[in-house]
Design a protein around this motif. Sequence first.
Motif, PDB file in Angstrom:
ATOM      1  N   HIS A 239       0.835  -1.204   0.000  1.00  0.00           N
ATOM      2  CA  HIS A 239       0.000   0.000   0.000  1.00  0.00           C
ATOM      3  C   HIS A 239       0.870   1.254   0.000  1.00  0.00           C
ATOM      4  CE1 HIS A 239      -3.121  -2.860   1.259  1.00  0.00           C
ATOM      5  NE2 HIS A 239      -3.998  -1.949   0.890  1.00  0.00           N
ATOM      6  N   ASN A 240       0.581   2.140  -0.914  1.00  0.00           N
ATOM      7  CA  ASN A 240       1.336   3.385  -1.027  1.00  0.00           C
ATOM      8  C   ASN A 240       0.354   4.546  -0.892  1.00  0.00           C
ATOM      9  OD1 ASN A 240       3.207   5.326  -1.532  1.00  0.00           O
ATOM     10  ND2 ASN A 240       3.324   4.954  -3.744  1.00  0.00           N
ATOM     11  N   TYR A 241       0.322   5.165   0.271  1.00  0.00           N
ATOM     12  CA  TYR A 241      -0.679   6.206   0.520  1.00  0.00           C
ATOM     13  C   TYR A 241       0.002   7.474   1.040  1.00  0.00           C
ATOM     14  CZ  TYR A 241       0.120   4.634   5.277  1.00  0.00           C
ATOM     15  OH  TYR A 241       0.729   4.303   6.457  1.00  0.00           O
ATOM     16  N   LEU A 272       0.824  -3.047   6.012  1.00  0.00           N
ATOM     17  CA  LEU A 272       0.178  -2.569   4.781  1.00  0.00           C
ATOM     18  C   LEU A 272       1.208  -2.103   3.757  1.00  0.00           C
ATOM     19  CD1 LEU A 272      -2.864  -0.515   6.194  1.00  0.00           C
ATOM     20  CD2 LEU A 272      -2.975  -2.714   5.031  1.00  0.00           C
ATOM     21  N   THR A 273       2.257  -1.432   4.239  1.00  0.00           N
ATOM     22  CA  THR A 273       3.247  -0.873   3.306  1.00  0.00           C
ATOM     23  C   THR A 273       4.295  -1.896   2.868  1.00  0.00           C
ATOM     24  OG1 THR A 273       4.467  -0.054   5.225  1.00  0.00           O
ATOM     25  CG2 THR A 273       3.014   1.511   4.113  1.00  0.00           C
ATOM     26  N   SER A 274       4.354  -3.057   3.559  1.00  0.00           N
ATOM     27  CA  SER A 274       5.349  -4.077   3.185  1.00  0.00           C
ATOM     28  C   SER A 274       4.882  -4.824   1.936  1.00  0.00           C
ATOM     29  CB  SER A 274       5.544  -5.061   4.339  1.00  0.00           C
ATOM     30  OG  SER A 274       4.545  -6.058   4.301  1.00  0.00           O
ATOM     31  N   PRO A 275       5.820  -5.479   1.230  1.00  0.00           N
ATOM     32  CA  PRO A 275       5.430  -6.229   0.023  1.00  0.00           C
ATOM     33  C   PRO A 275       4.771  -7.572   0.342  1.00  0.00           C
ATOM     34  CG  PRO A 275       7.794  -6.394   0.374  1.00  0.00           C
ATOM     35  CD  PRO A 275       7.274  -5.454   1.422  1.00  0.00           C
ATOM     36  N   TYR A 276       4.778  -7.960   1.643  1.00  0.00           N
ATOM     37  CA  TYR A 276       4.183  -9.237   2.038  1.00  0.00           C
ATOM     38  C   TYR A 276       2.742  -9.039   2.489  1.00  0.00           C
ATOM     39  CZ  TYR A 276       9.156 -10.343   2.284  1.00  0.00           C
ATOM     40  OH  TYR A 276      10.488 -10.491   2.000  1.00  0.00           O
ATOM     41  N   ALA A 300      -6.386   4.008   5.036  1.00  0.00           N
ATOM     42  CA  ALA A 300      -5.047   3.914   4.438  1.00  0.00           C
ATOM     43  C   ALA A 300      -5.112   3.107   3.138  1.00  0.00           C
ATOM     44  CB  ALA A 300      -4.080   3.260   5.417  1.00  0.00           C
ATOM     45  N   SER A 301      -5.897   2.024   3.156  1.00  0.00           N
ATOM     46  CA  SER A 301      -6.057   1.186   1.958  1.00  0.00           C
ATOM     47  C   SER A 301      -6.778   1.966   0.857  1.00  0.00           C
ATOM     48  CB  SER A 301      -6.837  -0.085   2.328  1.00  0.00           C
ATOM     49  OG  SER A 301      -6.910  -0.950   1.229  1.00  0.00           O
ATOM     50  N   TYR A 302      -7.794   2.748   1.249  1.00  0.00           N
ATOM     51  CA  TYR A 302      -8.557   3.583   0.292  1.00  0.00           C
ATOM     52  C   TYR A 302      -7.641   4.626  -0.354  1.00  0.00           C
ATOM     53  CZ  TYR A 302     -11.276   7.771  -0.931  1.00  0.00           C
ATOM     54  OH  TYR A 302     -11.771   8.882  -1.562  1.00  0.00           O
ATOM     55  N   LEU A 303      -6.782   5.264   0.473  1.00  0.00           N
ATOM     56  CA  LEU A 303      -5.862   6.283  -0.060  1.00  0.00           C
ATOM     57  C   LEU A 303      -4.853   5.674  -1.029  1.00  0.00           C
ATOM     58  CD1 LEU A 303      -5.102   8.379   3.180  1.00  0.00           C
ATOM     59  CD2 LEU A 303      -6.531   9.063   1.231  1.00  0.00           C
ATOM     60  N   SER A 304      -4.632   4.347  -0.916  1.00  0.00           N
ATOM     61  CA  SER A 304      -3.712   3.654  -1.826  1.00  0.00           C
ATOM     62  C   SER A 304      -4.425   3.200  -3.102  1.00  0.00           C
ATOM     63  CB  SER A 304      -3.099   2.434  -1.127  1.00  0.00           C
ATOM     64  OG  SER A 304      -2.518   2.802   0.094  1.00  0.00           O
ATOM     65  N   GLY A 305      -5.735   3.489  -3.186  1.00  0.00           N
ATOM     66  CA  GLY A 305      -6.489   3.138  -4.393  1.00  0.00           C
ATOM     67  C   GLY A 305      -7.153   1.780  -4.345  1.00  0.00           C
ATOM     68  N   PHE A 306      -7.326   1.220  -3.134  1.00  0.00           N
ATOM     69  CA  PHE A 306      -7.930  -0.109  -3.000  1.00  0.00           C
ATOM     70  C   PHE A 306      -9.269  -0.060  -2.257  1.00  0.00           C
ATOM     71  CE2 PHE A 306      -3.389  -0.954  -3.464  1.00  0.00           C
ATOM     72  CZ  PHE A 306      -3.392  -1.917  -4.460  1.00  0.00           C
ATOM     73  N   GLN A 307     -10.036  -1.125  -2.434  1.00  0.00           N
ATOM     74  CA  GLN A 307     -11.290  -1.278  -1.692  1.00  0.00           C
ATOM     75  C   GLN A 307     -11.028  -2.061  -0.401  1.00  0.00           C
ATOM     76  OE1 GLN A 307     -13.030  -3.246  -5.174  1.00  0.00           O
ATOM     77  NE2 GLN A 307     -14.830  -1.943  -4.931  1.00  0.00           N
ATOM     78  N   GLY A 308     -11.952  -1.903   0.558  1.00  0.00           N
ATOM     79  CA  GLY A 308     -11.846  -2.638   1.807  1.00  0.00           C
ATOM     80  C   GLY A 308     -13.125  -3.412   2.080  1.00  0.00           C
ATOM     81  N   ALA A 309     -12.993  -4.533   2.830  1.00  0.00           N
ATOM     82  CA  ALA A 309     -14.171  -5.328   3.211  1.00  0.00           C
ATOM     83  C   ALA A 309     -14.119  -5.577   4.713  1.00  0.00           C
ATOM     84  CB  ALA A 309     -14.181  -6.656   2.468  1.00  0.00           C
ATOM     85  N   LEU A 379      -9.740  -5.334  -4.347  1.00  0.00           N
ATOM     86  CA  LEU A 379      -9.794  -5.518  -2.895  1.00  0.00           C
ATOM     87  C   LEU A 379      -8.377  -5.491  -2.317  1.00  0.00           C
ATOM     88  CD1 LEU A 379     -11.576  -6.131  -0.403  1.00  0.00           C
ATOM     89  CD2 LEU A 379     -11.349  -8.559  -0.937  1.00  0.00           C
ATOM     90  N   GLY A 380      -8.141  -4.584  -1.363  1.00  0.00           N
ATOM     91  CA  GLY A 380      -6.803  -4.439  -0.803  1.00  0.00           C
ATOM     92  C   GLY A 380      -6.692  -4.837   0.655  1.00  0.00           C
ATOM     93  N   LEU A 381      -7.814  -4.759   1.398  1.00  0.00           N
ATOM     94  CA  LEU A 381      -7.773  -5.066   2.829  1.00  0.00           C
ATOM     95  C   LEU A 381      -9.062  -5.766   3.252  1.00  0.00           C
ATOM     96  CD1 LEU A 381      -6.535  -4.829   5.698  1.00  0.00           C
ATOM     97  CD2 LEU A 381      -7.507  -2.530   5.840  1.00  0.00           C
ATOM     98  N   VAL A 382      -8.905  -6.898   3.913  1.00  0.00           N
ATOM     99  CA  VAL A 382     -10.043  -7.663   4.432  1.00  0.00           C
ATOM    100  C   VAL A 382      -9.952  -7.666   5.956  1.00  0.00           C
ATOM    101  CG1 VAL A 382     -11.049  -9.963   4.637  1.00  0.00           C
ATOM    102  CG2 VAL A 382     -10.235  -9.165   2.414  1.00  0.00           C
ATOM    103  N   ILE A 383     -11.014  -7.214   6.621  1.00  0.00           N
ATOM    104  CA  ILE A 383     -11.056  -7.244   8.081  1.00  0.00           C
ATOM    105  C   ILE A 383     -12.215  -8.139   8.514  1.00  0.00           C
ATOM    106  CG2 ILE A 383     -11.307  -5.886  10.206  1.00  0.00           C
ATOM    107  CD1 ILE A 383     -10.144  -3.497   8.750  1.00  0.00           C
ATOM    108  N   THR A 384     -11.915  -9.107   9.370  1.00  0.00           N
ATOM    109  CA  THR A 384     -12.945 -10.013   9.891  1.00  0.00           C
ATOM    110  C   THR A 384     -13.109  -9.760  11.379  1.00  0.00           C
ATOM    111  OG1 THR A 384     -12.150 -11.655   8.307  1.00  0.00           O
ATOM    112  CG2 THR A 384     -13.713 -12.408   9.930  1.00  0.00           C
ATOM    113  N   ASP A 385     -14.308  -9.374  11.803  1.00  0.00           N
ATOM    114  CA  ASP A 385     -14.557  -9.099  13.218  1.00  0.00           C
ATOM    115  C   ASP A 385     -15.084 -10.359  13.903  1.00  0.00           C
ATOM    116  OD1 ASP A 385     -14.648  -7.664  15.535  1.00  0.00           O
ATOM    117  OD2 ASP A 385     -16.506  -6.614  15.097  1.00  0.00           O
ATOM    118  N   GLU A 386     -14.687 -10.569  15.146  1.00  0.00           N
ATOM    119  CA  GLU A 386     -15.021 -11.794  15.892  1.00  0.00           C
ATOM    120  C   GLU A 386     -14.718 -13.005  15.014  1.00  0.00           C
ATOM    121  OE1 GLU A 386     -15.392 -12.115  18.937  1.00  0.00           O
ATOM    122  OE2 GLU A 386     -15.599 -10.003  19.377  1.00  0.00           O
TER     123      GLU A 386
END
Length: 682
Positions: A239-241, A272-276, A300-309, A379-386
């Motif tokens: 991620h590059n923001y 987020l900023t690492s290549p892994y 941060a993911s949005y500013l890098s041009g990606f969607q989040g879930a 899709l750049g970032l997936v967050i799963t709650d509980e």
Amino acid sequence: MNKLSETAITNIKGIGEETANSLYAMGIESVEDLLMHFPYRYEDYQLQDISEAKHEERITVEGKVHGEPSLMYYGKKKSRLTFRVYVGQFLVKAVCFNRPFYKNKLSINDTITLTGKWDQNRQMITVLEIHFGSFTKENEIEPVYSVKGSITVKQMRKFISLALKGYGEQVESVLPSTLLERYKLPSKKESLIALHTPVNQTMLKHARRYFVYEEFLLFQLKMQALRKYKREHSKGISHNYSEEELNRFVARLPFPLTGAQNRVLKEIVGDLTSPYRMNRLLQGDVGSGKTVVAAISLYASYLSGFQGALMVPTEILAEQHAQSLTTLFAETPLKIDLLTSSVKGKKRRELLSNLAEGKIDILVGTHALIQEEVNFSSLGLVITDEQHRFGVAQRRVLREKGESPDVLFMTATPIPRTLAITAFGEMDVSVIDEMPAGRKAIETYWAKHQMIDRVLGFVEKELQKGRQAYIICPLIEESEKLDFQNAIDVHTMLTDYYQGKWKIGLMHGRLHSEEKEKIMLDFSENQVQVLVSTTVVEVGVNVPNATMMVIYDAERFGLSQLHQLRGRVGRGSEQSYCILLADPKSEVGKERMKIMTETTDGFVLSEKDLELRGPGDFFGKKQSGVPEFKVADMVHDYRALEVARQDAYEMLHSTSFWKEPQYEGLRMMIEESGVLDGEKLD
């Protein structure tokens, strides 16, 4: 022990085909398996000072018979022999069941050695063994093995003794001598002999130390090698923001971030900023501010041009998250939408089209997010709650909606550090261990059931202030076997008690999801003032106006579950209360109630819960992912676990580990586990 793993147990004298089959049924197929079949306990025949013996402890004492023994028969062929023994200066009672023949062997002033269970209150020993004369046992500490079928403990001792004599010299330690010296550990061969034939408790303790460390180190090496492999072989998104833009967003928040939130955010942003690809677990107590950290990460993911879930377990929670994110991002152009099973027809088609075209920046939803027709543009970032509420397969499907998106798992269930570094060893773990300033601690009280009128009077005072209350019960309806309060009965009782002054709702697991959603909606809008429920409200309910939590038969719940339930209140600015209705019979039950009233720190509670219940019960045995060790115990040996984790990390990240001969045994263990060629990757 590689050669020993290929040596059949039939090479041991006395193990023929029939005995071998019984051993196979126990998972013992080779000499190595036999040597690694450790005792599950020891019979300690060392003479003890009775004045230092603990209640219900197994003891061995020597004394003189005092007075005539008394024999009584009862039932069919059942008997009880009672006699008194002078042990030092103490006259103690001895009771021996179903061994009437001892009566004629006992004479006044005879010296005897008794082994049995000590009852401190009654000054009595329930006898398991009697030895006539002074203590003459060959081994003071005898191993006791688990056995099956026709094999006896005595036979198992004999087979293992023969295996040690015949093959003990072939036992090799996989631990290099540098580690043995560093921690003053005996060799594997010495430890193995001591575990099976201990001379004294000191020798046994050191032998155990060797195997505890070896088990933990091998486990941590495999887990961390897997994590290292996953990390280095997972093509992630870098991620590059604009840092400036992200900082501006954080500065606009209506409250300052806590030190813990800032620390955790730094760890996530680093991923987020690492290549892994990020694979991180975010732990935070109820109300610690995980949602804000998730929001900043998504921005941060949005500013890098990606969607989040953001995937959550219930529709109510999905709606609440969508609402809070919309408020947080009100001054940004970011577009948020909500997808649940309730979104149907034209609205659903339109949403899916916008998502695929990249017109939706953050999609919040339930498991509806992982359905086949849901396609993201980038899709750049997936967050799963509980995250424990979703299966591994469900989480994987969501992750595969993008090109190796970063993954963040969140949980409000405080997982003890000892479990987090084992059960979640393949993840990085971040912890928010600080509550936002100004948050009022929930006052917790323990009341007996006979005080119910006072408790309900207290509830009514809160209701009169315009507040709301939860009443939690362990069962849905009456059971003949279990005399615990149940939700349906309590609902009936409260309806009668409050005589129509307040609207009382009822919720439990047998209701359809639509019915549950309707009741929760009514409660969140204060159309229902008192919600009687089973533990279905444990996760994902946010009603800031609720200030009272009453838990019936609280001793039925573990500390972590009680804490989760308590976390449903105290979500607004008003003082909140939790009352535990309980009449615990056991000491553990009483201890639980006491601990709950003394602390609201979820991590302190989770560590205590782990001590009281054990790791299997903490998670539930089937889905725990907690490894079973032969000797090591994660709760009592947690310091060794920490040391092994640190050692494993340093080894795997050093060039010497991959080259030097002294580490060959450990390298082979890792290679044989398959983690280095991706066999264990999901």
